[in-house]
Design an enzyme around this catalytic site. Structure first.
Site, PDB file in Angstrom:
ATOM      1  N   PHE A 159       0.803  -1.220   0.000  1.00 44.33           N
ATOM      2  CA  PHE A 159       0.000   0.000   0.000  1.00 44.33           C
ATOM      3  C   PHE A 159       0.837   1.271   0.000  1.00 44.33           C
ATOM      4  O   PHE A 159       0.366   2.332  -0.389  1.00 44.33           O
ATOM      5  CB  PHE A 159      -0.956   0.004   1.209  1.00 44.33           C
ATOM      6  CG  PHE A 159      -0.299   0.385   2.516  1.00 44.33           C
ATOM      7  CD1 PHE A 159      -0.093   1.716   2.843  1.00 44.33           C
ATOM      8  CD2 PHE A 159       0.131  -0.582   3.416  1.00 44.33           C
ATOM      9  CE1 PHE A 159       0.522   2.080   4.037  1.00 44.33           C
ATOM     10  CE2 PHE A 159       0.752  -0.236   4.608  1.00 44.33           C
ATOM     11  CZ  PHE A 159       0.948   1.108   4.918  1.00 44.33           C
ATOM     12  N   GLU A 186      -4.972  -3.583  -2.033  1.00 45.52           N
ATOM     13  CA  GLU A 186      -6.414  -3.299  -2.022  1.00 45.52           C
ATOM     14  C   GLU A 186      -6.731  -2.030  -1.232  1.00 45.52           C
ATOM     15  O   GLU A 186      -7.857  -1.547  -1.253  1.00 45.52           O
ATOM     16  CB  GLU A 186      -7.184  -4.511  -1.458  1.00 45.52           C
ATOM     17  CG  GLU A 186      -6.886  -4.873  -0.005  1.00 45.52           C
ATOM     18  CD  GLU A 186      -5.622  -5.718   0.186  1.00 45.52           C
ATOM     19  OE1 GLU A 186      -4.675  -5.605  -0.623  1.00 45.52           O
ATOM     20  OE2 GLU A 186      -5.577  -6.493   1.169  1.00 45.52           O
ATOM     21  N   SER A 236       5.164  -7.070   3.284  1.00 48.83           N
ATOM     22  CA  SER A 236       5.692  -7.401   4.610  1.00 48.83           C
ATOM     23  C   SER A 236       6.444  -8.742   4.570  1.00 48.83           C
ATOM     24  O   SER A 236       6.202  -9.573   3.684  1.00 48.83           O
ATOM     25  CB  SER A 236       4.539  -7.468   5.611  1.00 48.83           C
ATOM     26  OG  SER A 236       3.640  -8.467   5.198  1.00 48.83           O
ATOM     27  N   CYS A 291       9.450   1.772   3.387  1.00 50.51           N
ATOM     28  CA  CYS A 291      10.341   0.658   3.728  1.00 50.51           C
ATOM     29  C   CYS A 291      11.756   1.147   3.970  1.00 50.51           C
ATOM     30  O   CYS A 291      12.576   0.428   4.518  1.00 50.51           O
ATOM     31  CB  CYS A 291      10.343  -0.370   2.621  1.00 50.51           C
ATOM     32  SG  CYS A 291      10.903   0.344   1.096  1.00 50.51           S
ATOM     33  N   GLU A 393       8.929  -4.436  13.055  1.00 54.87           N
ATOM     34  CA  GLU A 393       8.649  -3.282  12.201  1.00 54.87           C
ATOM     35  C   GLU A 393       7.343  -2.641  12.659  1.00 54.87           C
ATOM     36  O   GLU A 393       6.321  -3.327  12.771  1.00 54.87           O
ATOM     37  CB  GLU A 393       8.523  -3.737  10.743  1.00 54.87           C
ATOM     38  CG  GLU A 393       8.308  -2.580   9.789  1.00 54.87           C
ATOM     39  CD  GLU A 393       8.140  -3.038   8.340  1.00 54.87           C
ATOM     40  OE1 GLU A 393       7.399  -4.011   8.095  1.00 54.87           O
ATOM     41  OE2 GLU A 393       8.735  -2.402   7.447  1.00 54.87           O
TER      42      GLU A 393
HETATM   43  P1  NAD Z   1       1.372  -6.681   2.958  1.00 59.54           P
HETATM   44  O1  NAD Z   1       2.407  -7.742   3.011  1.00 59.54           O
HETATM   45  O2  NAD Z   1       0.265  -6.708   3.922  1.00 59.54           O
HETATM   46  O3  NAD Z   1       0.695  -6.664   1.505  1.00 59.54           O
HETATM   47  C1  NAD Z   1       1.472  -6.655   0.323  1.00 59.54           C
HETATM   48  C2  NAD Z   1       0.676  -7.326  -0.786  1.00 59.54           C
HETATM   49  O4  NAD Z   1       0.419  -8.687  -0.418  1.00 59.54           O
HETATM   50  C3  NAD Z   1      -0.685  -6.674  -1.033  1.00 59.54           C
HETATM   51  O5  NAD Z   1      -0.938  -6.645  -2.413  1.00 59.54           O
HETATM   52  C4  NAD Z   1      -1.658  -7.604  -0.309  1.00 59.54           C
HETATM   53  O6  NAD Z   1      -2.932  -7.642  -0.893  1.00 59.54           O
HETATM   54  C5  NAD Z   1      -0.979  -8.958  -0.436  1.00 59.54           C
HETATM   55  N1  NAD Z   1      -1.290  -9.843   0.709  1.00 59.54           N
HETATM   56  C6  NAD Z   1      -1.594  -9.467   1.971  1.00 59.54           C
HETATM   57  N2  NAD Z   1      -1.816 -10.560   2.740  1.00 59.54           N
HETATM   58  C7  NAD Z   1      -1.642 -11.635   1.939  1.00 59.54           C
HETATM   59  C8  NAD Z   1      -1.727 -13.049   2.162  1.00 59.54           C
HETATM   60  N3  NAD Z   1      -2.029 -13.549   3.356  1.00 59.54           N
HETATM   61  N4  NAD Z   1      -1.479 -13.860   1.133  1.00 59.54           N
HETATM   62  C9  NAD Z   1      -1.162 -13.363  -0.077  1.00 59.54           C
HETATM   63  N5  NAD Z   1      -1.071 -12.046  -0.354  1.00 59.54           N
HETATM   64  C10 NAD Z   1      -1.297 -11.182   0.639  1.00 59.54           C
HETATM   65  O7  NAD Z   1       2.161  -5.276   3.022  1.00 59.54           O
HETATM   66  P2  NAD Z   1       1.547  -3.825   3.124  1.00 59.54           P
HETATM   67  O8  NAD Z   1       0.984  -3.639   4.483  1.00 59.54           O
HETATM   68  O9  NAD Z   1       0.690  -3.541   1.943  1.00 59.54           O
HETATM   69  O10 NAD Z   1       2.868  -2.951   2.932  1.00 59.54           O
HETATM   70  C11 NAD Z   1       3.726  -2.617   3.987  1.00 59.54           C
HETATM   71  C12 NAD Z   1       4.897  -3.569   4.056  1.00 59.54           C
HETATM   72  O11 NAD Z   1       5.606  -3.559   2.823  1.00 59.54           O
HETATM   73  C13 NAD Z   1       5.915  -3.166   5.110  1.00 59.54           C
HETATM   74  O12 NAD Z   1       6.347  -4.323   5.766  1.00 59.54           O
HETATM   75  C14 NAD Z   1       7.042  -2.562   4.293  1.00 59.54           C
HETATM   76  O13 NAD Z   1       8.311  -2.611   4.907  1.00 59.54           O
HETATM   77  C15 NAD Z   1       6.993  -3.402   3.085  1.00 59.54           C
HETATM   78  N6  NAD Z   1       7.647  -2.758   1.960  1.00 59.54           N
HETATM   79  C16 NAD Z   1       8.883  -3.219   1.613  1.00 59.54           C
HETATM   80  C17 NAD Z   1       9.573  -2.626   0.570  1.00 59.54           C
HETATM   81  C18 NAD Z   1      10.930  -3.109   0.188  1.00 59.54           C
HETATM   82  O14 NAD Z   1      11.432  -2.654  -0.812  1.00 59.54           O
HETATM   83  N7  NAD Z   1      11.547  -4.024   0.918  1.00 59.54           N
HETATM   84  C19 NAD Z   1       8.978  -1.563  -0.138  1.00 59.54           C
HETATM   85  C20 NAD Z   1       7.714  -1.128   0.233  1.00 59.54           C
HETATM   86  C21 NAD Z   1       7.057  -1.746   1.291  1.00 59.54           C
END
Ligand code: NAD
Length: 508
Positions: A159, A186, A236, A291, A393
């Protein structure tokens, strides 16, 4: 995110973008998209069913043969047009990001620009796809290698960067001749949907870029479809690990970037004013939902710690927190009420663990936006390495200060942490900076730079639990990720019949 089977009501409807046109969702499952500054739902986003994802993969597979056989120059020209269109629509796209994510407009515009840099990199694809050629490796035999697209590939994004992270992925993948399915977060799907429309307008044929909105059901459908050859994930760590394992089991190429806990080491010789300015932007910009945000400051020696905390405290208190579209705001709200509550609970945990809450943002109210998902900037001092607020985090505007007595102690903190995304050191001493850079167990390092995000022609990626896989995002690694190499040995020699050879062929 509230999911429900409720009827559409009066909210704006966000469906999918498949085969070059908007497709209303048909699963009957929806999530809410909020305006976090107001704290109200503004749209309903469709959650794709498995069948809807299969339809998107069908579309991408149909578009693939023609797209993969266009020349790289033709594909580059689509990217040039896309870049112009994104620039022309930059205000509209930035407003979409600010009103669904909550980051302030200037930050939204900056993140769009960082995404555009990847489009600019992808415009160079004719050069980037040039192979290797060895002339006459044996008499009359030439040897060459070329990079070919993988086929249908997918990107699953978080997101916090609804434009930039998708643009780390699809411009390079598509310029390299693949067709792409994006499953954005989403929580803020508006901008990714507009980007798909603009790609169509730029000349990408229907099916070359599809967007399916949804949750785990949509993600699993992408992971399980054997036609999807590679998956790029950013999100994440628990989900990154899951994506990596599930893709690897099926022999899919995968890069899965996870969470972070980025440290900024403050050496005793650092310029404190410069360091405090850097920390303010890096810890509280985008409400800490980056991130590469700095979430841990590590002053070396007690004297540096007192100076730092004393200088930071009034600045954190004075942070201008407000609506994401108010030009005076330095920090906007958190993305959802649920996430705001989670971040707030971490401040409670820190306090219970014995951290000193120097600036407390838990009860921050923004006048006129009382329902917005706001927190004030928070500063926790005397955090230790065993506390949850250090180990986990938080992803919010909370800066933890961990005291170190020596350079070695400071070096050990990020090196031994589970995450290894970014780290920074502030010092005037070149030897110290070089020593730190060489030894620290983290993927991206800043020297007197608080958010060391590499430009598009380098690559982005952390170490340890911040990245599962072998290749980083964008830059030369991005091209390698979205292509596979084919090596050809050819003989074109008129009138020579070598006759059968039963030994291992050797070059003469
Ligand atoms: P998230 O892991 O909750 O979601 C990421 C994606 O995975 C979304 O499209 C979501 O719909 C999908 N998803 C969520 N739960 C799922 C499941 N159980 N099974 C399959 N798919 C699933 O992450 P977020 O809250 O959207 O974003 C924040 C996180 O992203 C933080 O941990 C941040 O550090 C990380 N992030 C990392 C980087 C990097 O380059 N390392 C960059 C941006 C964000």
């Amino acid at each position: 995110m509230n999911s429900s089977n409720a009827a559409a009501g009066t909210l704006r409807q966000v469906g999918h973008f498949v085969d070059g046109r908007p497709l209303p969702g048909s699963s009957g499952r929806y999530g809410h998209v909020f305006n976090p500054s107001l704290g109200v739902a503004t749209a309903q986003v469709a959650m794709a069913s498995r069948a809807e994802v299969v339809a998107a993969v069908d579309s991408a597979a149909r578009a693939l043969p023609a797209w993969a056989s266009t020349s790289p120059l033709t594909r580059a020209r689509v990217m040039f047009r896309f870049k112009e269109l994104v620039e022309r629509h930059a205000d509209e796209l930035s407003l979409l990001i600010a009103s669904e994510h909550g980051k302030v407009l200037s930050d939204a515009r900056g993140s769009l620009q960082r995404g555009l840099e990847c489009v600019e990199f992808a415009c160079g694809i004719p050069h980037l796809l040039k192979g290797e050629f060895s002339d006459n490796v044996a008499t009359g035999i030439d040897l060459y290698s070329m990079r070919q697209p993988l086929g249908v590939v997918a990107g699953i994004t978080p997101f916090n960067f609804p434009a930039m992270v998708p643009m780390w992925m699809f411009p390079i993948a598509i310029a390299a001749g693949n067709t792409f399915i994006l499953k954005p977060s989403e929580k803020d799907p508006g901008c990714p949907m507009r980007l798909a429309e603009l790609m169509l307008e730029a000349g990408a044929p229907p099916g070359v870029l599809n967007v399916v909105n949804g949750d785990k059901e949509a993600v699993d459908a992408l992971l399980d479809d054997s036609r999807v050859r590679a998956v790029s994930f950013v999100g994440s760590t628990p989900i990154a690990r899951y994506i990596y394992v599930r893709c690897a089991e099926q022999g899919k190429r995968v890069q899965a970037l996870g969470g972070a806990k980025n440290h900024l080491i403050v050496m005793p010789d650092a310029d404190i004013d410069l360091t405090v300015d850097a920390l303010m932007g890096a810890a509280y910009g985008s409400a800490g939902e980056r991130c590469m945000a700095i979430s841990v400051a590590v002053p070396v020696t007690e004297r540096t710690a007192s100076e730092l905390v004393e200088a930071l405290t009034p600045r954190v208190r004075a942070l201008k927190v407000g609506s994401s579209i108010d030009a005076a705001s330095e920090m906007g709200p958190l993305v959802t009420g649920e996430h705001r509550d989670k971040v707030r609970s971490y401040i409670d945990i820190g306090e219970q663990e014995g951290a000193r809450v120097v600036v407390d943002g838990r009860n921050h109210v923004v006048a006129g936006h009382e329902n917005g998902f706001f927190l004030g900037g928070t500063l926790l001092d005397r955090v230790t390495a065993s506390m949850r607020v250090y180990r986990e985090e938080i992803f919010g505007p909370v800066l933890a200060v961990v005291h170190a007595n020596s350079f070695d102690e400071a070096l050990a903190l990020p090196s031994e942490h589970e995450f290894g995304n970014g780290v920074s050191i502030f010092t005037r001493n070149g030897d110290v900076a070089r020593n730190f850079t060489q030894k620290v167990e983290v993927g991206m390092v800043g020297i007197n730079v608080p958010i060391p995000v590499p430009l598009s022609f380098h690559t982005f990626g952390g170490w340890k639990a911040s990245l599962f896989g072998d290749t980083n995002q964008h830059g030369p690694e991005g091209v390698r990720f979205y292509t596979r190499i084919k090596t050809v040995t050819s003989r074109w020699r008129e009138g020579v019949a070598p006759g059968p050879q039963f030994g291992m062929p050797i070059m003469k």
